[in-house]
Design an enzyme around this catalytic site. Structure first.
Site, PDB file in Angstrom:
ATOM      1  N   SER A 187       0.668  -1.062   0.275  1.00 49.44           N
ATOM      2  CA  SER A 187       0.117  -0.158  -0.207  1.00 49.44           C
ATOM      3  C   SER A 187       1.095   1.335  -0.228  1.00 49.44           C
ATOM      4  O   SER A 187       1.801   1.504  -0.473  1.00 49.44           O
ATOM      5  CB  SER A 187      -1.475   0.056   1.237  1.00 49.44           C
ATOM      6  OG  SER A 187      -1.799   0.647   0.673  1.00 49.44           O
TER       7      SER A 187
ATOM      8  N   HIS B 215      -7.611  -5.509   0.352  1.00 48.49           N
ATOM      9  CA  HIS B 215      -6.743  -4.814   0.010  1.00 48.49           C
ATOM     10  C   HIS B 215      -5.885  -5.096   1.558  1.00 48.49           C
ATOM     11  O   HIS B 215      -6.151  -4.623   2.555  1.00 48.49           O
ATOM     12  CB  HIS B 215      -6.833  -2.849   0.715  1.00 48.49           C
ATOM     13  CG  HIS B 215      -5.904  -2.459   0.406  1.00 48.49           C
ATOM     14  ND1 HIS B 215      -4.742  -2.200  -1.072  1.00 48.49           N
ATOM     15  CD2 HIS B 215      -5.255  -1.712   1.293  1.00 48.49           C
ATOM     16  CE1 HIS B 215      -3.899  -1.731  -0.013  1.00 48.49           C
ATOM     17  NE2 HIS B 215      -4.304  -0.740   0.518  1.00 48.49           N
TER      18      HIS B 215
HETATM   19  C1  GTR Z   1      -5.678   4.520   1.774  1.00 45.46           C
HETATM   20  C2  GTR Z   1      -4.926   5.372   0.459  1.00 45.46           C
HETATM   21  C3  GTR Z   1      -4.058   4.100  -0.231  1.00 45.46           C
HETATM   22  C4  GTR Z   1      -2.940   3.437   0.172  1.00 45.46           C
HETATM   23  C5  GTR Z   1      -4.086   2.595   1.833  1.00 45.46           C
HETATM   24  C6  GTR Z   1      -2.311   2.319   2.619  1.00 45.46           C
HETATM   25  O1  GTR Z   1      -6.158   4.731   2.364  1.00 45.46           O
HETATM   26  O2  GTR Z   1      -6.308   5.680  -0.019  1.00 45.46           O
HETATM   27  O3  GTR Z   1      -3.453   4.951  -1.017  1.00 45.46           O
HETATM   28  O4  GTR Z   1      -2.258   3.984   0.842  1.00 45.46           O
HETATM   29  O5  GTR Z   1      -4.038   4.278   2.400  1.00 45.46           O
HETATM   30  O6  GTR Z   1      -1.611   2.572   2.836  1.00 45.46           O
HETATM   31  O7  GTR Z   1      -3.281   0.821   3.704  1.00 45.46           O
END
Ligand code: GTR
Length: 417
Positions: free
Chosen positions: A256, A398
């Site tokens: 991420s 995610h």
């Molecule tokens: C989210 C963000 C993403 C990603 C994520 C993370 O809120 O929108 O770009 O980086 O965080 O780091 O888990």
């Protein structure tokens, strides 16, 4: 002072994102709404000249792209400070005697004004240097494992962080760091807490090494944002790893926001022998011009501190960017590159991550290497690779899970051992 800065930042953001812009809109996931775009050619110089040799790429185009990403996206990353040095803080056995654990302070200056603490596990039976994975963690080394010997942050570290450091329980993200499995495959693993280098909130550019080592006063359009600062931290951790004779080749990995960071560090620092992006999404592996899921405008409405200020110019104007993210991936060539997505992580634009990898292919081919070319995105749970590029789409949300690590280890076995 901090309160005033937050108010000023909010006013600036409100001016940049008036009602009705993408900051307020719900995300678009509809492919049919993507506006036509053409990607910049990684092998065409700003002057319009085509790059025809590896030499031209390495001497001219590669530095040009690094300058463009520094100037317009992430901010310039300073080099290694003179006084960088290391000290082993603790050492012992872990995981029923199968591993060695070390905690190492990486000091950023001779005076030891500031440091990061690297947690390093090595397979105990290893003979000779072992390949290693290096990645930053979100909440502290102690949250990456249930190993009770990993040092809990001190009161001073908690106070300096100001961002909830120490609140998460021990082992909180241990699932994301399957140390015993990675060690059993013959690899070392090293990690440090992102906040050791720069706590993850917008404090007006004074915390982390911006304040302690660089004594930053003014933030210009191309001053380094937090992702550049974390990438700098990865390079300082690499300074240590290259000094440790038990460590061989190093892969840099991140999930991420820390995947965006791994890509940027891997692009800048060729000491990283392999680069892995796990669901890095917007301004990571995903193409910005698709403007689907999280966009350049949306990400900066929430995390303006991650990037340099010049990047704000491109909110909702992705077509005017002088670069796109396939060129960040291309900067990893000719080294092995793995990009991974998850089907339930539409926010990161899995398809845009795959297309970006295809967009980097011409640079791999310039080196005479095979690269992924199939325009159709691979199916879920069917990892693909060609030459030194690899991709998988995992089923699920995610996250970074054992399935992802298994693919990375299989790929790494071909190059790092
Ligand atoms: C989210 C963000 C993403 C990603 C994520 C993370 O809120 O929108 O770009 O980086 O965080 O780091 O888990």
């Amino acid at each position: 002072m901090k309160g005033l800065r937050i108010i000023l930042t909010s006013i600036a953001l409100a001016m940049l994102f008036p009602l009705g812009t993408s900051a307020q809109k719900t995300a678009n996931y509809d492919e049919s709404l993507i506006k036509p775009y053409s990607l910049p050619d990684p092998l065409r110089m700003e002057s319009g000249r085509k790059v025809r040799s590896v030499r031209q790429w390495e001497k001219k185009r590669r530095p040009e792209l690094i300058r463009l990403f520094s100037e317009e996206v992430f901010g310039y990353v300073p080099g290694k400070p003179e006084g960088v040095h290391f000290r082993e803080l603790t050492a012992g056995e872990a995981f029923d005697g199968k591993a060695l654990r070390k905690e190492i302070a990486v000091y950023f200056d001779a005076e030891e004004t500031d440091s990061l603490v690297l947690l390093l596990y090595l397979p105990k039976e290893a003979k000779g240097p072992v390949p290693a994975f290096l990645g930053i963690n979100f909440f502290g080394n102690y949250t990456t494992t249930l190993d009770p010997e990993v040092t809990f942050p001190s009161e001073a570290q908690i106070a300096a962080d100001g961002n909830g450091y120490g609140e998460k329980p021990r082992g909180f993200q241990a699932r994301r760091w399957p140390y015993e499995y990675i060690l059993s495959r013959g690899y070392a693993v090293a990690t440090f807490y992102c906040g050791d280098v720069d706590p993850d909130y917008d404090d007006g550019f004074t915390n982390g090494v911006h304040g302690t080592i660089y004594k930053a006063k003014m933030r210009t359009g191309s001053s380094w944002g937090t992702i550049s600062t974390w990438a700098w931290g990865l390079m300082r951790a690499m300074d240590y790893l290259e000094s440790d004779s038990s460590i061989g080749k190093v892969a840099v990995i991140g999930h991420s926001r820390l995947g965006k960071t791994a890509l940027w560090a891997g692009a800048l620092d060729e000491r990283f022998s392999m680069v892995i992006s796990n669901e890095s999404g917007c301004t990571g592996a995903a193409l910005s011009r698709r403007a689907i899921g999280e966009t350049v405008g949306v990400i900066q409405s929430k995390f303006p501190h991650w990037f340099c200020r010049n990047y704000l110019k491109y909110s909702d104007k992705e077509n005017t960017l002088p670069v796109d993210q396939h060129e960040l991936l291309a900067l990893v060539a000719p080294r092995p590159l793995y990009v991974a997505s998850a089907d339930g992580d539409k926010w990161s634009d899995p398809k845009g991550e795959y297309l970006s990898l295809l967009g980097a292919a011409p640079v791999y081919e310039l080196y005479g290497l095979e690269a992924l070319k199939d325009p159709d995105q691979p199916r879920v749970s069917f990892p693909v690779s060609a030459g030194r590029s690899a991709y998988h789409l995992r089923h699920g949300r995610h996250d970074i899970v054992l399935y992802d690590w298994i693919q990375y280890l299989n790929f790494a076995d071909q190059f790092l051992k």
